[in-house]
Scaffold this motif. Sequence first.
Motif, PDB file in Angstrom:
ATOM      1  N   HIS A  11       5.827   4.869   8.048  1.00 36.47           N
ATOM      2  CA  HIS A  11       4.243   4.120   7.890  1.00 36.47           C
ATOM      3  C   HIS A  11       3.776   4.608   9.452  1.00 36.47           C
ATOM      4  O   HIS A  11       4.120   4.164  10.552  1.00 36.47           O
ATOM      5  N   ARG A  64      -0.887   6.244   5.031  1.00 38.32           N
ATOM      6  CA  ARG A  64      -0.492   5.038   4.311  1.00 38.32           C
ATOM      7  C   ARG A  64       1.016   5.060   4.355  1.00 38.32           C
ATOM      8  O   ARG A  64       1.515   6.181   4.720  1.00 38.32           O
ATOM      9  N   ASP A  94       0.764  -1.254   0.044  1.00 37.92           N
ATOM     10  CA  ASP A  94       0.065   0.008  -0.086  1.00 37.92           C
ATOM     11  C   ASP A  94       0.850   1.311   0.109  1.00 37.92           C
ATOM     12  O   ASP A  94       0.467   2.371   0.279  1.00 37.92           O
ATOM     13  N   SER A 107       3.419  10.493   5.832  1.00 39.47           N
ATOM     14  CA  SER A 107       2.560   9.289   6.048  1.00 39.47           C
ATOM     15  C   SER A 107       1.566   9.566   7.052  1.00 39.47           C
ATOM     16  O   SER A 107       0.374   9.142   6.815  1.00 39.47           O
ATOM     17  N   GLU A 153       0.405   8.545  -6.201  1.00 34.91           N
ATOM     18  CA  GLU A 153       0.311   7.186  -6.197  1.00 34.91           C
ATOM     19  C   GLU A 153       1.651   6.736  -6.439  1.00 34.91           C
ATOM     20  O   GLU A 153       2.423   5.662  -6.330  1.00 34.91           O
ATOM     21  N   GLN A 169       0.864   4.570  12.006  1.00 36.77           N
ATOM     22  CA  GLN A 169      -0.611   3.891  12.186  1.00 36.77           C
ATOM     23  C   GLN A 169      -0.924   4.058  13.508  1.00 36.77           C
ATOM     24  O   GLN A 169      -0.063   3.803  14.655  1.00 36.77           O
TER      25      GLN A 169
END
Lengths: 160, 1189
Positions: free
Chosen positions: B332, B397, B199, B392, B252, B334
């Motif tokens: 990343h 992502r 991802d 991020s 992307e 999260q």
Amino acid sequence: MVASVFLNVNGRRHEVVASPATPLLNILRNDLGLNGPKFGCGLGACGACTVLLDGQAARSCSVRLDTAARCANIVTLEGLSADGKDPVQLAFVKAQAAQCGYCLNGMVMTLRAFLDAVPNPDERGLREALKYNFCRCGTHMEILCAAKIAAGLKPETDLT
Amino acid sequence: MKGMLQIFQQAVPAKGLSSRNNFVPREETLLEIAADGQVRGFCGHVDLGTGIATSLAQIMAEELDAEPAQVQMVLGHTDQTPDQGATIASESIQVTARPLRRAAAQARLILLQRAAELTKLRVDELDIRNGRISTADGSVDLGFSDLVSGLSVRCELDAKTPVKPVSRYRLVGQDLPRVDIPDKVTGRAVYVHDVRVPDMVHGRVIRPPYGGYDHGPFVGRTLLSVDRQSVAGMPGLLDIVVLGDFVGVVAEREEQAAAIAAALHLTWAPVALPNLSDPLEALKANPYTERVVLDRGDAQAALPELSQRLDREYFWPYQMHGSIGPSCSVAHWQEGKLKVWSGTQNPHMLQADLALLMGLEPTCVSVIRHEAAGCYGRNCADDVGGDAALLSRAVGRPVRVQLSREQEHVWEPKGAAQLVSIRGGLDEAGQPLAYDLHTSYPSNVSPLLALVLTGAVPAAVPQVAQMGDRTSVPPYAYQNARITVRDMPPMARASWFRGVSALPNSFAHDSYIDELAAAAGVDPLEYRLRYLPDERAATLLKATAAKADWQPRVTLPQPDARARVLAGRGLAYAQYVHGTFPGVPAAWAAWVADVEVDRLTGVVTVTRAVVGQDAGLMINPAGVRHQLHGNVVQSISRALKEQVTFDTEGVESREWGGYPIITFPEVPWIDSVLVNQPEQPPLGAGESTSVPSAAAIANALYAATGVRFRDAPFTPEKVKARLDEALGPLQPPVPTALAALATFGQPASPAAKQRNWKTILRAGGLAGLFAVVGGGLSSLLPWRVAIAPVPPPVPGMFSQSVIDRGAQVAAAGDCAVCHTVPGGIENAGGFGLKTPFGTIYTTNLTPDPETGLGHWSYTAFARAMREGVSRDGHHLYPAFPYTSFARINDTDMQALYAYLMSQQPVRQEVPSSRLTFPYNIRAFMAGWNTLFHSSAPFTPDLARSALWNRGAYLAEGAGHCSGCHTPRNALGAERWRSAYLAGGEAEGWNAPALSNLSVSPLPWSEQDLYAYLRTGFSPNHGPAGGPMAPVVHAMQALPDEDVQAIAHYIASFDTRQPTEPVLARRQAVLAAAATQQALDAGEGARIYNTACAACHEGEGAHLYGARPQLALNSNVWAKTPDNVVNVLLNGAPDPAHGSANTMPAYRDLLSDRQIVEVVSYLRRTMAPGEKPWPNLPERVAALRALAHP
Ligand code: FES
Ligand code: FES
């Protein structure tokens, strides 16, 4: 504007969908997941991104996808040999020719193309062939030694 | 089977710079052996390409009596490895290896005990060898896995565990191949640049305009506005992140992120940067506080006693780490936890910085370290981790960010400039009586860029670091010595770089003692030895000198003022002392350097370097030698070539051309002398041999020339200027101009004739005009009748064969070249043509009823094409080449109409053209047409061949070559009669002459033209560039015969011929350039050789793609530099040739000054004998100001 393009890389046909202006390097790394060619400058100056296009050394950061698609065969470091046994690769291991190794791809690929075209160079020829491949770690002696081994020259060396 | 043996230590707070984490008591695992027998060692330092992964494993395997391959190192992973601070100062082997060795020894004892339990034998009956436990009689043979299976031991490191005496070493001290190389040579190694997580998307940052500064009142507060609209709708765009002066975009795909970053329009407040264009002056003006680190005897009092006083200043420039790979990181974010894959040199420090940046506890931040491009100090590896983390968090992502070459060059913390001044001299006996040294070093700790850009950490007042003291104390026993370090605030962003301040300090120490020796008339080796109390140092120096066959030298250098090449030899010695004073000594190093100086170019070459090192016990001598070579090569590069330049926008060295490094042909033969001291503790070898480099080279330069160089780098222009001054000028021969081409026969003239307005006027003024036009009275009317609209075409109105033919006419006419905006829909118009009379916007040629040709009848279309009158009756401007199109015959015109009307209609309004008086009065054009336009159809020249006439029809008609290649008169009409194809202009570019007036060194033959038009590249001339590239693209649709005909026709206008065969002439042109290139080594040459030559030099069969040889290119021979400058500024992103490299735009990479340097070089060397281009700086500035010519 994206287009679907077929590329023949390391003996396999791949379809990629991207803008035709995309640098081949991005396609190889990001779409095909290859690690050999490296981004060093994106300006065609350093050689870190070198691949073989129909056997010739090309700086993949400066070759567009649509241009690359005209080549019958694209070979990256991964595709040089099935098992790392290309004589140039073996010579680099023998001469321990890497510090960080970031420049290594360019050195190996450029030498491969050069030795295919000029099988019996002298040391000067080897130095000239690698002149536009930059190495910041100062691994030049080891790389030169590897080049000489690969070219079948005696590596007369400080590397005992 | 499960099982685990672990040894840990209690964490201790890391010192000083090494860590910024708040200390949290915890256990740190040093070693673990898993049930499969695999040993893992954990170290907080990282492998920077120095091979410590190999040598640390070697040390552990030694203590464990294991096979080296059994031991794997985990380096710099914050969740797993101890915090041992930054990987700096060559201390990985010297310091961080110690607990690992002891842990391995302790694990060995535990394994033996376990074996004893299992075998019911005594420990002293068992032995471990090569990772197997056995008894002397062979009755027992166990592997580590047998012992660890079922075991669960975790114990604390026992500082009293004995380690092996050196005498019992079997592995340590042996050459061991590096563990990482086989994977690196096959592409299996996963560098941080190769980390891909599911991802993952791509980010790019946009840095502020204060390039390379991280402190000052403007930092974090300069961004005024972000025009998000400027990138709205660009493909792939996910987010634009703006925090203070931090700006990043996420997309992307990587190239999408790059395109968005380039297009995003930002407005910044102006910033006034400190002036670093002269770093020496800036250093002298920088405030400081003094710190005396040595005060022996009384240097002050001794100064007046000297019989020979030598006061000297030594200067070292800003330099770059210059990692070959720009820094990269994947982050990343999260749920309040952050994972960062990084190539950092300082994992734990980065962890703390990221925690601060994101407002997290350090324990919520994991840094996973991967190998990266070598960095020799500190590059942008940490910074890019902060960038990726912020991006991020914004998109939720994983985001990968790799910096551009320019960003790495500009923003990496540089190696700081340094000034060392020494007052001192000799007494009557030639002894050095006083040594009073001041060293000024403006380093800084370069905070994580994202911290200061976002404003999380204030950047107005910089921290002053105490880093100028490395090896500040000379190794020589000067009787009266005072060493003062001037600690000062940073100037540009800087941090430690290999050898930190020790290299410049040693440059001063060991140049100075050489000067003393010369003044005293004593051999420099002997003089040093007299005052070198350290025995290991003396031993090393002697061994190195002996290997080099040093010959004592007592006389002053006597260079031959007329010799082209001068040679000399110099030596130097230093011990690198790292850490804040008094610091920790690392390895000893000595150099003997041989140099050659080319008087004509000023180029200095180190031809041989004999370099000795005493690093105590060498764990892996192969690794030590490897490091020695790397240091030697890199430090030669630094001494001879490297300096960061600054201009008003900050760092001016923005790519390799602006910061060239050593290349293969320049690397000398290196002989190493490794003094083996197995009984001595191992010392860091990662930097030591760099330290004496510059002094050795400067001393050799002195020996060769008698001239002292006290300011690095020793660049060709500097060396040449000083030698010319000292020895009298030695000038290179004046280049002989290339023999001019002879002309043979009469060049052709065009088949069609332009109206001769002079005759018209002469024949009777306006009346005559009317008479001649005859029946064309209507053409003088300011407004012609409108032609009634027709219904838009319906599909199937035209036959496919007619449409196909029309497509070829369109290709010959390159309609799409002007009627398409870059990246826009073909033929939908709107492209702005800049003319001397204003900007003309091209019309929409698609059959859209409202905005295009939808309502145009064929009659209206043909009238526009032949008479320059629009359907509604208004006059068009001759930027639209109806003056040429008039010659298109009816069949082709109808086909073209059919083709255009069969396209997909596109609704697109185009801006109206803005012209200056009188062109803004459309009626004026009526008169213009009368004077200059003939709508007569094409009539062949019967004296010429059919091929020629076909070419003439295409080139004079649809192809409208003359539209750009023929000069225009004051009213904008092509000077068809007097100067057909004599060269004109197009969109800010020169359209070169295609006639005998061409300045190309080789004539344009029919074959050359064919290759050029068909493939976009002629090996005898070069590529189709600028506005010609799209023309060649458009011509792809033309059949070969037509291209051949055009080539045949155009070639008839260039009747120049060399007296020798063309191939010989070609060689002569290239050889003449090569001769000049070999004599030119200034800054322009360096930019060319570094940035341009990889694609432009040589035509080796192994090299891919068209290789434009610039000496053959008419643009370097042209009267103006415009095309050369334009292509440099704008690059060639879409070359016409089918196997060509793109050329980057150097607009943002080279300053005007650098462009002037390289363009002057091209003119001097590639067009020898031609006059320099006048007013080049002004011209470069003007062409840059034309946004996109
Ligand atoms: S990355 Fe392609 S040449 Fe540097
Ligand atoms: S080995 Fe690091 S750049 Fe060459």
